[in-house]
Design an enzyme around this catalytic site. Structure first.
Site, PDB file in Angstrom:
ATOM      1  N   GLY A 240      31.659  48.802  43.559  1.00 51.47           N
ATOM      2  CA  GLY A 240      31.944  49.808  42.604  1.00 51.47           C
ATOM      3  C   GLY A 240      30.932  50.718  41.730  1.00 51.47           C
ATOM      4  N   GLY A 242      28.381  52.519  42.747  1.00 57.17           N
ATOM      5  CA  GLY A 242      27.859  53.414  43.372  1.00 57.17           C
ATOM      6  C   GLY A 242      26.798  53.422  44.398  1.00 57.17           C
ATOM      7  N   THR A 244      27.216  53.242  47.717  1.00 50.44           N
ATOM      8  CA  THR A 244      27.567  53.966  48.943  1.00 50.44           C
ATOM      9  C   THR A 244      27.356  55.378  48.500  1.00 50.44           C
ATOM     10  OG1 THR A 244      28.905  52.172  49.662  1.00 50.44           O
ATOM     11  CG2 THR A 244      29.273  54.544  50.675  1.00 50.44           C
ATOM     12  N   GLU A 461      49.872  35.607  20.346  1.00 49.28           N
ATOM     13  CA  GLU A 461      48.892  36.715  19.952  1.00 49.28           C
ATOM     14  C   GLU A 461      48.353  36.974  18.623  1.00 49.28           C
ATOM     15  OE1 GLU A 461      47.801  37.996  22.598  1.00 49.28           O
ATOM     16  OE2 GLU A 461      49.228  36.838  24.238  1.00 49.28           O
ATOM     17  N   HIS A 464      45.300  34.606  18.272  1.00 48.41           N
ATOM     18  CA  HIS A 464      44.225  35.249  18.984  1.00 48.41           C
ATOM     19  C   HIS A 464      43.553  36.234  17.750  1.00 48.41           C
ATOM     20  CE1 HIS A 464      44.098  33.463  22.776  1.00 48.41           C
ATOM     21  NE2 HIS A 464      45.583  33.956  23.300  1.00 48.41           N
ATOM     22  N   ASP A 535      43.662  31.406  28.949  1.00 52.62           N
ATOM     23  CA  ASP A 535      42.899  30.914  27.972  1.00 52.62           C
ATOM     24  C   ASP A 535      42.266  30.007  28.199  1.00 52.62           C
ATOM     25  OD1 ASP A 535      44.021  33.098  26.655  1.00 52.62           O
ATOM     26  OD2 ASP A 535      45.464  31.958  25.467  1.00 52.62           O
TER      27      ASP A 535
END
Length: 672
Positions: A240, A242, A244, A461, A464, A535
């Site tokens: 991805g 670039g 091509t 969460e 974290h 994790d």
């Protein structure tokens, strides 16, 4: 030669129209002499009416055909009567044989004959004649007999034409053109709209391929100094980025024939086909030289030889590679043909393919940095109706690690989201939602989850977020949510620093922040769950890389067991002893457990703030950086963040001050 001699040498040519005329004349002749046109115009009647005519003496002749049909011929006197008026056949063409006046079909032949005989005897009809005739369909029998020969000759002509033709596109031509190249040709007659202006970023790579295009356009500029055109250029980089697209730009810019195909186009089940297609490809390219050949995903045929232990002695892929090596640099090689190839697996390519003289230049196409991401956004935002106040610098900062294809996907997804909401223009929030959608997946607000599970996710969460806020080298938090998204029940987004090198303390801080979710569950509930799967996977890979790849472990020492050549993939033995393996496993476990204990220690010191953050997360479901600043205060390491933003500001030459990120950049999935 005189004009008279020319006339004498001229021979009359046989026109195909003469043959058509002779065939039609023969057909009409057969019809005339057989009476084929006349017999079809007889008037139909019934057996009862026929016997009435027979009793009156109107019938001169009865002809029984094929034992199922009777043709009736009337006498001259009967034809003059009003009863049989209009029964005289009106033939289209003249016929030698007379035509019947009536025709009908009967049932049983024996009963029909007996009734005719009795009628003739009873009425003393001595002039009435009864005959039998067997008719054959001459043309039908002839065509049926001729049909097999016509089919055989037709198939033979078709096969000969296919074998002699050079093209043969489509399914019918595949059998006899199996060795032909499948490359698509782009030349001055082909409208290729992509140019170097459409390729944002990649300045170094563009400079390399532009030089190749310039050499083909003005070769004397380089040859006058004794320079030679490069034989080939290999584009290497992650998917991805670039590669091509860069080749498409070369096809659009170069005014020479451009052959484009994939490495898999050489692969076929038939032996020798790949090598034959390579020969045919270079033959076509040499005929149209100077020209360019582009082979996408060259690793399909360029894999290092002799690495597959299960292959036989006659490996088709190796034969194809051998032919490619010979064509690129061998006896009789034409230097006016340039080969450009692309791959994201350069480590597995054959060394002979990578040497100078074949691929003289290896162009690394890396993931774009913040400046290049801004340029890529500008390219993909051209066709999109965007809001006037859209900050492209902000979008570039919010997408670290994104490739050009990812950025194109973000722009398209943002446009779809804006259209779904009925907006007239795509604004900043649509792009942030698009990044959320691409990284984290689709929101699942209707997913069934219990109160206890939701509370566990919230503290996970929050753990974290707390650890990342308290550690110096952890990525700064952007957003935390407990709304299920994709396969995860909750997620935390961070804005990681784009580092070129990573130090030990930075990796340890990241590992500690990743273990903050499980540590929060242990501190609050004194229980742990399966929610930390992603994790644990992340920190295990990081710890193993520290010990076995980067040599960051004091006990193992400055050793690495990483093999950049990829040959270790085909080995069945480890590059270290069993004692070293035990040491590595022990060191990995110690690193992880040490960071887990560190995370527990930090959370216990900030347990009240952790609880407050989790309760707010349960209430709002989504919290941002501002919420953490209100609970924890300013981040202790804000100076480093501001310094980094200052550097980014100078790099992008942005006029306005860098804004605080408010949305999604990197998804650290918490629960699967």
């Amino acid at each position: 030669m005189s004009k008279e001699n020319k006339n004498l040498n001229k021979k009359p040519k046989l026109s195909p129209y003469w043959i058509y005329g002779l065939v039609i004349a023969a057909f009409f002749a057969v019809q005339i002499f057989s009476g084929g046109f006349g017999g079809q115009d007889a008037k139909s009647t019934t057996p009862s009416q026929f016997f009435d005519y027979l009793k009156k003496g109107d019938v001169a002749k009865v002809e029984i055909v094929n034992n199922r049909e009777a043709k009736v011929y009337l006498t001259d006197e009967a034809l003059k009567s009003d009863t049989h008026k209009g029964t005289k056949p009106n033939n289209i063409l003249p016929s030698v044989t007379p035509s019947p006046n009536y025709r009908f079909e009967f049932g049983d032949l024996a009963l029909f004959q007996e009734e005719i005989r009795s009628t003739i005897n009873e009425n003393n009809l001595t002039n009435t004649e009864v005959t039998f005739e067997t008719e054959h369909n001459v043309w039908g029998d002839f065509l049926i007999g001729l049909l097999p020969f016509v089919l055989i000759i037709g198939v033979w002509i078709f096969i000969m034409r296919r074998m002699s033709s050079g093209g043969g596109g489509g399914a019918g031509g595949q059998l006899f053109n199996i060795g032909k190249s499948k490359a698509k040709l782009f030349d001055e007659n082909t409208d290729v709209k992509t140019s170097f202006k459409d390729v944002a970023g990649l300045e170094g790579a563009k400079e390399e391929v532009q030089e190749i295009v310039d050499f083909l356009k003005t070769p004397e500029k380089y040859t006058s100094l004794g320079g030679k055109i490069p034989k080939g250029a290999l584009l290497v980089g992650p998917p991805g980025t670039g590669k091509t697209l860069l080749a498409k730009a070369v096809a659009g810019e170069a005014k020479v024939p451009f052959f484009s195909l994939s490495g898999s186009d050489f692969v076929e089940m038939f032996v020798g086909v790949g090598a034959s297609r390579v020969r045919d490809l270079f033959k076509q390219a040499k005929e149209k030289s100077p020209s360019i050949i582009f082979i996408d995903e060259i690793d399909a045929i360029g894999r290092a030889r002799g690495k597959n232990a299960m292959s036989g002695s006659n490996d088709e892929r190796e034969n194809t590679l051998n032919q490619l090596l010979t064509e690129m640099d061998g006896f009789g090689t034409n230097t006016n043909v340039i080969v450009i190839a692309a791959t994201n697996r350069a480590d597995i390519l054959d060394k002979a393919l990578m040497r100078a003289g074949r691929f003289d230049r290896q162009i690394f196409v890396d993931l774009p940095d913040i400046v290049e991401r801004k340029e890529i956004f500008e390219v993909h935002l051209r066709p999109i109706k965007k809001a006037e106040d859209l900050d492209i610098d902000f979008l570039a900062r919010q997408t670290p690690g994104f490739s050009g294809a990812d950025i194109a996907n973000v722009c398209n997804e943002a446009a779809l989201i804006a259209a779904r909401k009925g907006k007239k223009a795509v604004n900043k929030q649509d792009f942030l939602d698009a990044v959320d959608r691409i990284i984290g997946g689709l929101e699942k607000k209707n997913k069934i989850i219990t109160v206890d599970e939701k509370r566990a996710v919230a503290f996970h969460e929050a753990g974290h977020a707390t650890i990342s806020w308290m550690l110096e080298h952890a990525a700064p938090l952007v957003k935390v949510t407990i709304v299920p998204r994709g396969r995860s029940l909750g997620a935390a987004w961070y804005l990681p620093e784009e580092r070129l090198i990573v130090r030990t303390e930075q990796m340890l801080d990241e590992m500690c922040a990743a273990l903050g979710g499980r540590a929060a569950e242990k501190v609050i509930f004194d229980k742990i769950s399966t929610g930390a799967l992603s994790d644990l996977e992340k920190v295990t890979k990081q710890a193993r890389a520290m010990v076995t790849v980067y040599g960051l472990s004091e006990k193992v020492g400055n050793l690495t067991y990483y093999d950049s050549s990829g040959q270790s993939e085909y080995g069945f033995t480890k590059p270290y002893s069993e004692q070293t393996a035990e040491l590595i496993d022990k060191e990995i476990s110690e690193i992880i457990e040490e960071q887990y204990a560190r995370a527990i220690r930090i959370l216990e010191e900030n347990k009240d703030k952790l609880t407050e953050l989790a309760e707010e997360l349960l209430e709002k479901e989504v919290i941002f950086k501002d919420n953490l600043e209100r609970i924890f205060g300013k981040r202790p390491f804000e100076k480093d963040v501001l310094e980094r933003e200052r550097i980014e500001k100078e790099a992008t030459t942005a006029a306005e001050e860098i804004k605080v990120p408010a949305e999604d950049v990197k998804n650290d999935e918490a629960l699967d």
